[in-house]
Design a protein around this motif. Structure first.
Motif, PDB file in Angstrom:
ATOM      1  N   ALA A 135     -31.976 -37.612 -67.263  1.00 43.23           N
ATOM      2  CA  ALA A 135     -31.463 -36.560 -66.376  1.00 43.23           C
ATOM      3  C   ALA A 135     -31.801 -36.851 -64.917  1.00 43.23           C
ATOM      4  CB  ALA A 135     -32.043 -35.205 -66.799  1.00 43.23           C
ATOM      5  N   ALA A 136     -33.010 -37.366 -64.668  1.00 46.17           N
ATOM      6  CA  ALA A 136     -33.405 -37.694 -63.297  1.00 46.17           C
ATOM      7  C   ALA A 136     -32.553 -38.825 -62.746  1.00 46.17           C
ATOM      8  CB  ALA A 136     -34.886 -38.072 -63.262  1.00 46.17           C
ATOM      9  N   GLN A 137     -32.282 -39.823 -63.579  1.00 42.33           N
ATOM     10  CA  GLN A 137     -31.434 -40.929 -63.141  1.00 42.33           C
ATOM     11  C   GLN A 137     -30.035 -40.423 -62.793  1.00 42.33           C
ATOM     12  OE1 GLN A 137     -31.642 -44.347 -65.670  1.00 42.33           O
ATOM     13  NE2 GLN A 137     -29.791 -45.289 -64.833  1.00 42.33           N
ATOM     14  N   GLU A 138     -29.505 -39.510 -63.561  1.00 38.73           N
ATOM     15  CA  GLU A 138     -28.187 -38.954 -63.287  1.00 38.73           C
ATOM     16  C   GLU A 138     -28.199 -38.157 -61.983  1.00 38.73           C
ATOM     17  OE1 GLU A 138     -24.359 -38.159 -63.200  1.00 38.73           O
ATOM     18  OE2 GLU A 138     -25.339 -39.548 -64.600  1.00 38.73           O
ATOM     19  N   GLN A 139     -29.278 -37.419 -61.736  1.00 40.40           N
ATOM     20  CA  GLN A 139     -29.390 -36.683 -60.474  1.00 40.40           C
ATOM     21  C   GLN A 139     -29.416 -37.634 -59.274  1.00 40.40           C
ATOM     22  OE1 GLN A 139     -32.722 -33.993 -60.427  1.00 40.40           O
ATOM     23  NE2 GLN A 139     -31.729 -32.491 -61.786  1.00 40.40           N
ATOM     24  N   VAL A 140     -30.146 -38.739 -59.402  1.00 38.20           N
ATOM     25  CA  VAL A 140     -30.206 -39.722 -58.314  1.00 38.20           C
ATOM     26  C   VAL A 140     -28.820 -40.285 -58.039  1.00 38.20           C
ATOM     27  CG1 VAL A 140     -31.066 -42.008 -57.669  1.00 38.20           C
ATOM     28  CG2 VAL A 140     -32.631 -40.326 -58.655  1.00 38.20           C
ATOM     29  N   HIS A 141     -28.130 -40.682 -59.085  1.00 35.99           N
ATOM     30  CA  HIS A 141     -26.795 -41.250 -58.910  1.00 35.99           C
ATOM     31  C   HIS A 141     -25.855 -40.239 -58.259  1.00 35.99           C
ATOM     32  CE1 HIS A 141     -23.255 -43.681 -59.708  1.00 35.99           C
ATOM     33  NE2 HIS A 141     -22.672 -42.615 -60.246  1.00 35.99           N
ATOM     34  N   GLY A 197     -31.644 -50.199 -48.853  1.00 32.03           N
ATOM     35  CA  GLY A 197     -30.785 -50.441 -47.706  1.00 32.03           C
ATOM     36  C   GLY A 197     -31.534 -50.461 -46.388  1.00 32.03           C
ATOM     37  N   GLU A 198     -30.831 -50.080 -45.331  1.00 35.08           N
ATOM     38  CA  GLU A 198     -31.345 -50.213 -43.972  1.00 35.08           C
ATOM     39  C   GLU A 198     -32.474 -49.219 -43.710  1.00 35.08           C
ATOM     40  OE1 GLU A 198     -29.519 -50.993 -39.527  1.00 35.08           O
ATOM     41  OE2 GLU A 198     -28.253 -50.125 -41.086  1.00 35.08           O
ATOM     42  N   PRO A 199     -33.488 -49.635 -42.941  1.00 37.86           N
ATOM     43  CA  PRO A 199     -34.571 -48.702 -42.622  1.00 37.86           C
ATOM     44  C   PRO A 199     -34.108 -47.622 -41.656  1.00 37.86           C
ATOM     45  CG  PRO A 199     -34.889 -50.769 -41.451  1.00 37.86           C
ATOM     46  CD  PRO A 199     -33.734 -50.973 -42.385  1.00 37.86           C
ATOM     47  N   ARG A 200     -34.747 -46.484 -41.730  1.00 32.89           N
ATOM     48  CA  ARG A 200     -34.519 -45.427 -40.759  1.00 32.89           C
ATOM     49  C   ARG A 200     -35.281 -45.771 -39.489  1.00 32.89           C
ATOM     50  NH1 ARG A 200     -30.236 -42.539 -42.696  1.00 32.89           N
ATOM     51  NH2 ARG A 200     -30.713 -41.294 -44.540  1.00 32.89           N
ATOM     52  N   GLY A 201     -34.626 -45.725 -38.359  1.00 33.04           N
ATOM     53  CA  GLY A 201     -35.307 -45.981 -37.102  1.00 33.04           C
ATOM     54  C   GLY A 201     -35.334 -47.465 -36.782  1.00 33.04           C
ATOM     55  N   ARG A 207     -39.546 -46.981 -43.766  1.00 36.51           N
ATOM     56  CA  ARG A 207     -38.795 -45.860 -44.331  1.00 36.51           C
ATOM     57  C   ARG A 207     -37.338 -46.280 -44.522  1.00 36.51           C
ATOM     58  NH1 ARG A 207     -37.030 -40.299 -41.332  1.00 36.51           N
ATOM     59  NH2 ARG A 207     -36.196 -39.217 -43.169  1.00 36.51           N
ATOM     60  N   HIS A 208     -37.008 -46.767 -45.709  1.00 35.12           N
ATOM     61  CA  HIS A 208     -35.699 -47.300 -45.980  1.00 35.12           C
ATOM     62  C   HIS A 208     -34.876 -46.313 -46.807  1.00 35.12           C
ATOM     63  CE1 HIS A 208     -38.646 -48.638 -49.004  1.00 35.12           C
ATOM     64  NE2 HIS A 208     -37.748 -48.164 -49.834  1.00 35.12           N
ATOM     65  N   VAL A 209     -33.583 -46.560 -46.859  1.00 35.97           N
ATOM     66  CA  VAL A 209     -32.690 -45.723 -47.661  1.00 35.97           C
ATOM     67  C   VAL A 209     -32.303 -46.463 -48.937  1.00 35.97           C
ATOM     68  CG1 VAL A 209     -31.781 -44.548 -45.632  1.00 35.97           C
ATOM     69  CG2 VAL A 209     -30.595 -46.579 -46.521  1.00 35.97           C
ATOM     70  N   TRP A 210     -31.774 -45.692 -49.889  1.00 37.11           N
ATOM     71  CA  TRP A 210     -31.286 -46.240 -51.144  1.00 37.11           C
ATOM     72  C   TRP A 210     -29.798 -45.955 -51.282  1.00 37.11           C
ATOM     73  CZ3 TRP A 210     -34.503 -49.174 -54.053  1.00 37.11           C
ATOM     74  CH2 TRP A 210     -35.878 -49.043 -53.824  1.00 37.11           C
ATOM     75  N   SER A 211     -29.102 -46.893 -51.912  1.00 37.73           N
ATOM     76  CA  SER A 211     -27.666 -46.732 -52.198  1.00 37.73           C
ATOM     77  C   SER A 211     -27.405 -47.180 -53.632  1.00 37.73           C
ATOM     78  CB  SER A 211     -26.823 -47.594 -51.250  1.00 37.73           C
ATOM     79  OG  SER A 211     -26.986 -47.213 -49.906  1.00 37.73           O
ATOM     80  N   PRO A 212     -26.290 -46.730 -54.218  1.00 38.02           N
ATOM     81  CA  PRO A 212     -25.925 -47.268 -55.537  1.00 38.02           C
ATOM     82  C   PRO A 212     -25.631 -48.764 -55.424  1.00 38.02           C
ATOM     83  CG  PRO A 212     -24.638 -45.299 -55.003  1.00 38.02           C
ATOM     84  CD  PRO A 212     -25.331 -45.715 -53.750  1.00 38.02           C
ATOM     85  N   MET A 213     -26.046 -49.531 -56.416  1.00 39.34           N
ATOM     86  CA  MET A 213     -25.757 -50.964 -56.388  1.00 39.34           C
ATOM     87  C   MET A 213     -24.261 -51.218 -56.354  1.00 39.34           C
ATOM     88  SD  MET A 213     -26.950 -54.027 -56.201  1.00 39.34           S
ATOM     89  CE  MET A 213     -28.668 -54.103 -56.715  1.00 39.34           C
ATOM     90  N   THR A 214     -23.467 -50.282 -56.840  1.00 37.61           N
ATOM     91  CA  THR A 214     -22.014 -50.458 -56.814  1.00 37.61           C
ATOM     92  C   THR A 214     -21.464 -50.495 -55.390  1.00 37.61           C
ATOM     93  OG1 THR A 214     -21.828 -48.065 -57.204  1.00 37.61           O
ATOM     94  CG2 THR A 214     -21.539 -49.531 -59.107  1.00 37.61           C
ATOM     95  N   ASP A 215     -22.240 -50.028 -54.393  1.00 35.74           N
ATOM     96  CA  ASP A 215     -21.810 -50.186 -52.999  1.00 35.74           C
ATOM     97  C   ASP A 215     -21.835 -51.662 -52.602  1.00 35.74           C
ATOM     98  OD1 ASP A 215     -21.550 -47.493 -52.889  1.00 35.74           O
ATOM     99  OD2 ASP A 215     -23.133 -47.139 -51.409  1.00 35.74           O
ATOM    100  N   TRP A 216     -22.713 -52.439 -53.247  1.00 38.74           N
ATOM    101  CA  TRP A 216     -22.813 -53.879 -52.984  1.00 38.74           C
ATOM    102  C   TRP A 216     -21.974 -54.675 -53.988  1.00 38.74           C
ATOM    103  CZ3 TRP A 216     -25.954 -51.005 -50.217  1.00 38.74           C
ATOM    104  CH2 TRP A 216     -26.602 -51.534 -49.097  1.00 38.74           C
ATOM    105  N   PHE A 217     -22.052 -54.280 -55.254  1.00 38.70           N
ATOM    106  CA  PHE A 217     -21.311 -54.938 -56.340  1.00 38.70           C
ATOM    107  C   PHE A 217     -20.495 -53.861 -57.059  1.00 38.70           C
ATOM    108  CE2 PHE A 217     -24.856 -57.749 -55.547  1.00 38.70           C
ATOM    109  CZ  PHE A 217     -24.342 -59.026 -55.746  1.00 38.70           C
ATOM    110  N   PRO A 218     -19.227 -53.674 -56.680  1.00 38.06           N
ATOM    111  CA  PRO A 218     -18.428 -52.564 -57.237  1.00 38.06           C
ATOM    112  C   PRO A 218     -18.366 -52.547 -58.768  1.00 38.06           C
ATOM    113  CG  PRO A 218     -17.335 -53.501 -55.331  1.00 38.06           C
ATOM    114  CD  PRO A 218     -18.503 -54.396 -55.621  1.00 38.06           C
ATOM    115  N   ASP A 219     -18.408 -53.712 -59.388  1.00 35.84           N
ATOM    116  CA  ASP A 219     -18.366 -53.782 -60.850  1.00 35.84           C
ATOM    117  C   ASP A 219     -19.751 -53.971 -61.456  1.00 35.84           C
ATOM    118  OD1 ASP A 219     -15.555 -53.566 -60.848  1.00 35.84           O
ATOM    119  OD2 ASP A 219     -15.367 -55.722 -60.464  1.00 35.84           O
ATOM    120  N   GLY A 220     -20.782 -53.754 -60.664  1.00 36.48           N
ATOM    121  CA  GLY A 220     -22.137 -53.991 -61.141  1.00 36.48           C
ATOM    122  C   GLY A 220     -22.528 -55.455 -60.989  1.00 36.48           C
TER     123      GLY A 220
END
Length: 415
Positions: A135-141, A197-201, A207-220
């Motif tokens: 459930a936590a993983q689904e919330q993150v996604h 991803g890119e750091p804040r500031g 202090r970096h951000v996170w993105s879905p890997m599909t933003d980098w690899f659309p098919d995983g």
């Protein structure tokens, strides 16, 4: 065949440090991608290290060049891989590292997190760890899809199950309340579900951000056979770091000895002896291997003697060369206590002719200061001073605090 310490240090300079010079095998590296490929991977646990490792090796590059490769072109990608460490690797090496190292790390991290949820006191209490993690993983996604890149604090607000907390079980100072945010993000990173991803500031911010890997690899991330991937990773490492021992490869990858031996056995290698003792010290010889395709005569061409003889470098905390082998005396000499912390993390180092000779810091006023731990002669001091001035100009007053420091570093920073 014996490879002397002097020969190993010359190959280290030619293959790993003087990348801004046309070499016998490849032209000068002119992009962050080329620098990274020749080193296999850059350590990325400490945010500034990636940029500084590139700047130390390719004089024509600056901070913005590294940022563009990481976050605009996305041709360099941050992955949680070898030894459960964050690395930056070329995009086409992501599937190799993922199958060769990350998947095994992910299995161990997930197992450990499930065990902690089942055995440690939590707030709120957890009845079903497997269901909670799913459930936590689904919330993150869902949060990343809805809001875009988020840092850990933002994610914990958007995905409330991340705030599930482990409670202290002792009165030790280090045993404090901690949420599930960091360990779950480590699991998801190793599994290839999210990417750092890119750091804040500032460029050096932790202090970096996170993105879905599909933003980098659309098919995983493309799936590879784990054994085949380990063989390919061993080949790339031996190309950059060999001749070396199987123990060095085992340590660098985080594999067990059987995995390291099988990966090497699948390659066309020759057995050699490598000198592993400190410069100028007694000869210490270890059994090593090198790719049969490696032509040492090319890397040890006398035409490169001037490159090695005049080469100085200021390498950052956790630099891939400083951390490239488990047996380090042949380039580190007697300086381990001053330059490594108690956990084995390397601080910022000064190099001369392929060996570690000192340390350096960026002071709060932006000044790049350095200290030698041995006599390198007037030419060596002048070369180190020039390199410090070059790096200072690239940083242009930018300051940062490494995540890993040694007593000698802290003493120098204060002074």
């Amino acid at each position: 065949m014996r490879i002397t310490g002097e020969q190993r240090r010359q190959r280290l300079v030619v293959r790993q440090l003087a990348l801004g010079v046309d070499g016998p095998r490849e032209p000068a590296a002119t992009t962050p991608e080329e620098v990274t490929r020749r080193l296999v991977a850059l350590h990325a646990t400490d945010a500034p290290s990636v940029h500084l490792a590139v700047l130390a090796r390719a004089p024509g590059l600056g901070l913005d060049d590294v940022r563009d490769a990481l976050f605009e072109r996305r041709s360099l990608v941050k992955v949680l891989g070898m030894r459960r460490t964050m690395f930056v690797v070329p995009r086409d090496m992501v599937p190799v590292v993922h199958a060769a190292a990350s998947t095994d790390v992910a299995r161990r991290l997930r197992t450990r997190l499930l065990k902690e949820l089942a055995t440690l006191p939590t707030d709120p209490p957890v009845a079903d760890p497997e269901s909670l993690l799913a459930a936590a993983q689904e919330q993150v996604h869902a949060a990343l899809v809805e809001h875009g890149p988020l840092d850990g604090a933002q994610l914990s607000r958007a995905a409330p199950l991340l705030r599930t907390a482990f409670l202290p079980t002792t009165d030790k100072a280090w045993d404090v309340r901690r949420t599930m945010t960091s360990p779950l993000l480590s699991v998801l990173s190793a599994e290839g579900a999210v990417v750092r991803g890119e750091p804040r500031g500032a460029w050096s911010s932790p202090r970096h951000v996170w993105s879905p890997m599909t933003d980098w690899f659309p098919d995983g991330i493309p799936a590879l056979d784990e054994d085949a991937a380990r063989t390919e990773l061993a080949r790339a490492w031996l190309e950059a770091f060999g001749p070396a021992t199987v123990a060095d490869l085992k340590w660098w990858t985080g594999w067990n000895l059987g995995q390291a031996r099988r990966a090497v056995a699948a390659l066309d290698v020759r057995e050699v002896e490598v000198e592993a003792g400190p410069p100028g010290g007694d000869a210490v010889v270890a059994d090593g291997v090198m790719l049969r395709s490696t032509d040492l005569d090319v890397d040890l061409d006398p035409a490169l003697d001037d490159v090695v003889a005049g080469h100085a470098a200021l390498l950052p905390t956790l630099d891939p060369t400083t951390m490239g082998w488990t047996a380090r005396d042949w380039y580190l000499g007697p300086h381990r206590p001053q330059l490594f912390d108690s956990a084995g993390n390397a601080g910022a180092t000064v190099w001369w002719q392929g060996r570690v000779v000192g340390l350096w810091v960026v002071r709060p006023d932006g000044d790049v200061a350095w200290r030698l731990l041995e006599d390198v002669g007037a030419d060596g001091e002048a070369a180190v001073a020039d390199e410090a001035a070059r790096l200072g100009a690239l940083l242009a007053g930018s300051t940062f605090t490494p995540g890993y420091t040694t007593p000698a570093y802290r003493e120098m920073l204060a002074g």
